[in-house]
Design an enzyme around this catalytic site. Structure first.
Site, short mmCIF file in Angstrom:
data_model
loop_
_atom_site.label_atom_id
_atom_site.label_comp_id
_atom_site.label_asym_id
_atom_site.label_seq_id
_atom_site.Cartn_x
_atom_site.Cartn_y
_atom_site.Cartn_z
N CYS A 270 43.02 64.27 63.23
CA CYS A 270 42.61 64.75 64.55
C CYS A 270 41.22 65.38 64.52
CB CYS A 270 43.59 65.80 65.05
SG CYS A 270 45.28 65.23 65.12
N ARG B 266 37.19 59.60 61.37
CA ARG B 266 38.28 60.31 60.72
C ARG B 266 39.62 59.61 60.88
NH1 ARG B 266 36.95 66.27 60.76
NH2 ARG B 266 39.14 66.71 61.00
N TRP C 223 45.58 61.90 65.81
CA TRP C 223 46.22 61.04 64.80
C TRP C 223 47.68 61.46 64.80
CZ3 TRP C 223 48.64 61.71 59.99
CH2 TRP C 223 48.69 60.60 59.16
N ASN D 13 44.31 70.85 66.28
CA ASN D 13 44.46 70.13 65.01
C ASN D 13 45.39 70.96 64.15
OD1 ASN D 13 42.50 68.42 65.90
ND2 ASN D 13 40.96 69.01 64.37
N GLY D 14 46.28 70.32 63.43
CA GLY D 14 47.19 71.05 62.54
C GLY D 14 48.62 70.74 62.89
N GLU E 248 44.13 52.76 41.19
CA GLU E 248 43.18 52.86 42.29
C GLU E 248 43.00 51.50 42.99
OE1 GLU E 248 42.18 55.08 44.03
OE2 GLU E 248 40.37 54.37 45.01
N LYS F 180 43.80 50.87 46.93
CA LYS F 180 42.79 50.34 47.85
C LYS F 180 43.32 49.11 48.57
CE LYS F 180 40.72 52.79 47.56
NZ LYS F 180 40.37 54.12 47.90
N GLU G 239 45.90 50.03 51.19
CA GLU G 239 45.33 50.73 52.34
C GLU G 239 44.71 49.80 53.37
OE1 GLU G 239 42.62 53.41 50.10
OE2 GLU G 239 43.28 54.86 51.60
N HIS H 102 59.95 46.45 31.05
CA HIS H 102 61.04 47.43 31.17
C HIS H 102 61.62 47.41 32.59
CE1 HIS H 102 60.36 48.88 27.16
NE2 HIS H 102 59.06 48.90 27.43
N LYS I 196 40.81 60.00 57.53
CA LYS I 196 39.79 60.28 56.51
C LYS I 196 39.99 61.64 55.86
CE LYS I 196 36.18 59.17 54.19
NZ LYS I 196 36.48 58.23 53.10
C1 F6R Z 1 42.17 56.62 49.63
C2 F6R Z 1 41.93 57.79 50.42
C3 F6R Z 1 42.90 58.93 50.31
C4 F6R Z 1 42.14 60.19 49.91
C5 F6R Z 1 43.07 61.41 49.91
C6 F6R Z 1 42.35 62.66 49.46
O1 F6R Z 1 41.21 55.64 49.90
O2 F6R Z 1 40.97 57.88 51.10
O3 F6R Z 1 43.90 58.65 49.39
O4 F6R Z 1 41.60 59.98 48.64
O5 F6R Z 1 43.56 61.60 51.20
O6 F6R Z 1 41.28 62.94 50.30
P1 F6R Z 1 40.15 63.96 49.86
O7 F6R Z 1 39.43 63.34 48.70
O8 F6R Z 1 39.29 64.13 51.06
O9 F6R Z 1 40.84 65.22 49.45
#
Ligand code: F6R
Length: 588
Positions: free
Chosen positions: A2, A27, A71, A95-96, A461, A465, A468, A484, A583
């Protein structure tokens, strides 16, 4: 996640609110709205979907208003759940999370009040409307009843040309210039040439009134003086600069981001930190998501070269696991945004238990930065695409530097990190070959990323990715664990990406390649070892420049990020705005 904007000024507020909301779009959100007050009467326009759907609100009259991108957490994305929420002449954006919303709502319903949304936030408007006294006093009294986190901006029909703002565990910044006062949930949405910007502290309030400078108050409503922060007013929202998407641009920026982030080992800050690093026996690494994966990479390098265990923790676990924080612990938190709720709560807990805090973050003036004893910034520049890409490589550069220093302190040698930066540029060019792999992934039942040692963490990772942005089910797996149990999932519709960068275990990972290939899986190889290229069972491969295997995630991250990007495109997804993701995850 948000976002909040607000302003009090002499000219119409709506255009400024809409522009502010556009700056917050990166965001991630699913509905948006604005409320504008014209001398008391408040008009609200809100919509499910994008900010551009609010264009008809541009003509609203009135110089005082608030706006929000939502969001969804409580209640589906919809017009009625979008903010602002109004009740009894009070209009709020929040927000929150209001954790005790259900109980508070019950009380309101008992008073005969009705709710028009399924959100937890709406109850804040009800609580404020029920309070006596001026708006600031009423907001404080209402917020005292709330458990959870908030950043709020409040309009009232009874207090024209005024916004009251408050925050607890969710960021809020205030700005002012000759034209008026402004509020937003992040600095870029409020920053402008010649505008003073103030960061609201946890538990603080601000009152924005037409024709007056903003006034700040602590939790007891005692006025506080605030110094404006230094920020880069010229730092506009980044543009795509010819790239089709921010994600592609940001992957391309990874080598530069990593190189710029490598700390100046001679600097005063680093020397002071060095002393702490050399004395510490216990290191906790705390982060979420991609940032957590970067801490796993640091764990591996520190173990390997410094012969020390720097223990990685997922922040959402750490905060509730009653962590043992021995005397002299250094807690290293890693966060692109510096606002991730779980990471902040973990940092606060570690601090309360006596740990020193070192923040590795990409956002200046972030909450994480402000609460930490030491800060090592990543200089990745703003990352607009929701999926973290260049920030991961920037984090690795900082964390590898720390591991290197710890190794030296403990009388061990670690290989230099700097050769990685030019190798990354080569890896980026070589990585483009993954585009040809896309047809094997679109429509796949599931995807496996396999590796051993440091490759295992890059596999995690790569898998994150891909999930996502392409929405394909995927797993990052230690290559030796396949047999296993997980091998049962592998068949011709399960492409496998094998990462092999360590000659010492290359044969072992190759065994996994044979195993999955025998079950019909198409295998794609990303390697730094030319000898691995000859394997007939591999469908296609990318050869990366040779590098120290322990540091290899800095290189292998690039082709796996590119693979996720190209598969997302082929699946018809917007790689910059993947569904259901935000974000900065500012709520639990
Ligand atoms: C993956 C991604 C999320 C962030 C996670 C932590 O692409 O963007 O998994 O890595 O939400 O976010 P930060 O780094 O802002 O604490």
């Amino acid at each position: 996640m948000c976002g909040i904007v607000g302003c009090v000024m002499a000219r119409p507020a709506a255009p400024l609110l809409l522009d502010g909301l556009k700056k917050l779009e990166y965001r991630g959100y699913d509905s948006a709205g604005i409320a504008v007050s014209d001398g008391g009467a408040i008009s609200v326009v809100k919509r499910k979907g994008r900010v551009k759907g609010l264009e008809d609100a541009r003509a609203l009259k009135g110089g005082t208003g608030v706006g929000h991108t939502r969001w969804a957490t409580h209640g589906a994305p919809s017009e009625c759940n979008a903010h602002p929420h109004c009740f009894g002449g009070i209009c709020i954006v929040h927000n929150g999370i209001v954790e005790n919303a259900a109980t508070l709502k019950e009380e309101c319903v008992r008073r005969g009040e009705t709710f028009s949304s399924q959100t937890d936030s709406e109850v804040i408007a009800h609580l404020i409307a029920a309070e006596e006294g001026d708006l600031l006093t009423a907001v404080r009294a209402a917020l005292q009843k709330i458990s959870g986190s908030y950043a709020v901006a409040v309009l009232s029909e009874r207090a024209p040309d005024t916004i009251v703002c408050a925050r607890r565990a969710s960021p809020l910044v205030v700005g002012c210039d000759g034209e008026g006062s402004y509020v937003a949930s992040d600095i870029p949405a409020v920053a402008a040439d010649g505008r003073a910007v103030y960061v609201l502290g946890d538990g603080e309030f601000a009152v924005l009134k037409k024709g007056e400078p903003p006034a700040f108050f602590d939790g007891a409503l005692t006025p506080v003086k605030k110094a404006a922060i230094a920020y880069d007013a010229c730092a506009d929202t980044p543009q795509k600069q010819g790239f089709p998407h921010f994600m592609k641009k940001e992957i391309a920026e990874a080598p530069q981001s990593a190189e710029q982030s490598f700390p100046d080992l001679q600097s005063e800050v680093y020397s002071a930190l060095c002393e702490v690093l050399c004395q510490t026996e216990h290191i906790h690494l705390v982060a979420c998501g991609t940032a957590y994966h970067s801490t796993l990479c640091m764990y591996y390098v520190t173990h390997r070269f410094a012969k020390m265990t720097a223990q990685p923790f997922i922040a959402s676990e750490y905060r509730y696991m009653d962590p043992i924080v021995p005397r002299g612990t250094l807690c290293i938190t890693v966060s692109q945004s510096g606002e991730t709720a779980d990471t902040l709560a973990s940092a606060a807990l570690a601090k309360a238990r006596g740990a020193k805090l070192l923040a590795v973050t990409n956002v200046k003036h972030s909450s994480l930065e402000r609460m930490s004893d030491f800060v090592l910034p990543t200089h990745a520049g703003r990352e607009i695409a929701v999926a973290a890409t260049k920030s991961f490589c920037a984090q690795l550069a900082v964390l590898y530097a720390l591991s290197h220093t710890i190794a030296q302190c403990r009388g061990h040698q670690a290989p230099p990190v700097s050769p990685l930066f030019s190798a990354m540029r080569e890896a980026l060019a070589a990585g483009e070959k993954v585009r040809a792999w896309v047809p094997y992934f679109v429509g796949a039942r599931s995807v496996f990323f396999l590796g051993r040692g440091a490759d295992r963490y890059a596999a995690l990772e790569g898998s994150l990715k891909l999930k996502e942005v392409s929405y394909l089910p995927s797993e990052g797996y230690p290559a030796g664990e396949l047999k296993h149990g997980t091998l049962a999932l592998v068949d011709a519709r399960t492409p496998v990406v094998a990462l092999i960068t360590d000659p010492a275990v290359a044969d072992k990972t190759m065994n996994a390649v044979h195993e999955v290939s025998a079950r019909g899986a198409p295998v794609f190889l990303i390697t730094t070892i030319p000898a691995c290229l000859g394997c007939a069972e591999v469908t296609a491969c990318v050869l990366l420049p040779a590098c120290e295997p322990a540091y290899s995630p800095m290189l292998t991250a690039l082709p796996v990020q590119l693979l996720a990007y190209y598969v997302a495109l082929a699946c018809g997804n917007d790689p910059d705005k993947p569904r259901n993701l935000a974000k900065a995850v500012t709520v639990e």
